[in-house]
Design a protein around this motif. Sequence first.
Motif, mmCIF file in Angstrom:
data_model
loop_
_atom_site.group_PDB
_atom_site.id
_atom_site.type_symbol
_atom_site.label_atom_id
_atom_site.label_comp_id
_atom_site.label_asym_id
_atom_site.label_seq_id
_atom_site.Cartn_x
_atom_site.Cartn_y
_atom_site.Cartn_z
ATOM 1 N N UNK A 154 0.410 -1.110 0.115
ATOM 2 C CA UNK A 154 0.043 -0.188 0.199
ATOM 3 C C UNK A 154 1.339 1.687 0.021
ATOM 4 N N UNK A 155 1.819 1.652 0.934
ATOM 5 C CA UNK A 155 2.518 2.259 0.718
ATOM 6 C C UNK A 155 3.891 2.674 -0.616
ATOM 7 N N UNK A 156 4.410 2.015 -1.315
ATOM 8 C CA UNK A 156 5.214 2.406 -1.902
ATOM 9 C C UNK A 156 4.484 2.859 -3.901
ATOM 10 N N UNK A 157 3.410 2.446 -3.669
ATOM 11 C CA UNK A 157 3.251 3.242 -5.087
ATOM 12 C C UNK A 157 2.161 5.078 -4.730
ATOM 13 N N UNK A 158 2.430 5.092 -3.250
ATOM 14 C CA UNK A 158 2.047 6.564 -2.649
ATOM 15 C C UNK A 158 3.572 7.696 -2.429
ATOM 16 N N UNK A 159 4.578 6.456 -1.924
ATOM 17 C CA UNK A 159 5.993 7.040 -1.886
ATOM 18 C C UNK A 159 6.142 7.516 -3.368
ATOM 19 N N UNK A 160 5.715 6.321 -4.386
ATOM 20 C CA UNK A 160 6.533 6.613 -5.480
ATOM 21 C C UNK A 160 5.578 7.951 -6.319
ATOM 22 N N UNK A 161 4.470 8.425 -5.966
ATOM 23 C CA UNK A 161 3.902 9.887 -6.414
ATOM 24 C C UNK A 161 4.105 10.785 -5.528
ATOM 25 N N UNK A 162 5.547 10.819 -4.297
ATOM 26 C CA UNK A 162 5.185 11.626 -3.910
ATOM 27 C C UNK A 162 6.562 12.814 -3.653
ATOM 28 N N UNK A 163 7.223 13.735 -3.830
ATOM 29 C CA UNK A 163 8.748 14.297 -3.278
ATOM 30 C C UNK A 163 9.534 13.081 -2.825
ATOM 31 N N UNK A 164 10.098 13.381 -3.434
ATOM 32 C CA UNK A 164 11.519 13.505 -4.825
ATOM 33 C C UNK A 164 11.071 12.700 -5.761
ATOM 34 N N UNK A 165 10.686 11.475 -5.391
ATOM 35 C CA UNK A 165 10.388 10.183 -6.526
ATOM 36 C C UNK A 165 9.639 10.904 -7.470
ATOM 37 N N UNK A 166 8.778 11.602 -7.454
ATOM 38 C CA UNK A 166 7.530 11.574 -8.282
ATOM 39 C C UNK A 166 8.357 12.552 -9.799
ATOM 40 N N UNK A 167 9.197 13.180 -9.869
ATOM 41 C CA UNK A 167 9.981 14.085 -10.645
ATOM 42 C C UNK A 167 10.872 13.030 -11.153
ATOM 43 N N UNK A 168 10.677 11.683 -10.911
ATOM 44 C CA UNK A 168 11.467 10.380 -11.969
ATOM 45 C C UNK A 168 11.182 9.639 -12.330
ATOM 46 N N UNK A 169 9.367 9.432 -11.242
ATOM 47 C CA UNK A 169 8.542 8.157 -12.110
ATOM 48 C C UNK A 169 7.559 8.858 -12.442
#
Length: 195
Positions: A154-169
């Motif tokens: 449940x947490x990984x997709x949220x982390x991927x849509x939050x900063x700083x990862x959302x700039x790369x994903x």
Amino acid sequence: MSRRKLRPDEQELWQKVTHSTTPLPQALRRAAETPKPVVRRKSEPEKMDLPTAFGIGSRASKTPHGQITTPQPTPKAKPAMDTKTYGKMRRGKLVPEARIDLHGMTLDQAHPALTRFILTSYSRGFRLVLVITGKGERDDPHDPMPRQRGILKRQVPMWLRMAPLNTAVLDVSEAHIRHGGGGAYYVYLRRTARS
């Protein structure tokens, strides 16, 4: 409810009750006898403002009937990547260029490891990576309290849509069964400036 005959002592008690009461005034009696008509308005249903995503510190909203709900993310109409590549990825035809396995990690261990992995993969110019979260522990049938399973899932997709990862994903979707199915995610990364 079935009607039965009253016993003699019950009938005597009922007679005492009915003789000791006073009748309602005429106006109140008529109002009690005639039911009020139900008025239905022909208007649009009430629109509710729900937050688009439920985040840390936000509160659950109440529906008009008092039930507490948590807003669900709206499903994507179309992927952020091109349709042909997305179709290949969903069918498991694309091979991930890198993978990370988060099995057995706590949230405190998994978040920095995932951040490091995604940013490193992005800087190397990878486009498709695989993040394996696992499906979570099996439910214990003898546990008195039901628990949600798969906290990392449940947490990984949220982390991927939050900063700083959302700039790369660019896009995140559940992996094909060949690459882990419900226990893994494809992460499609954006092009780097040099690619």
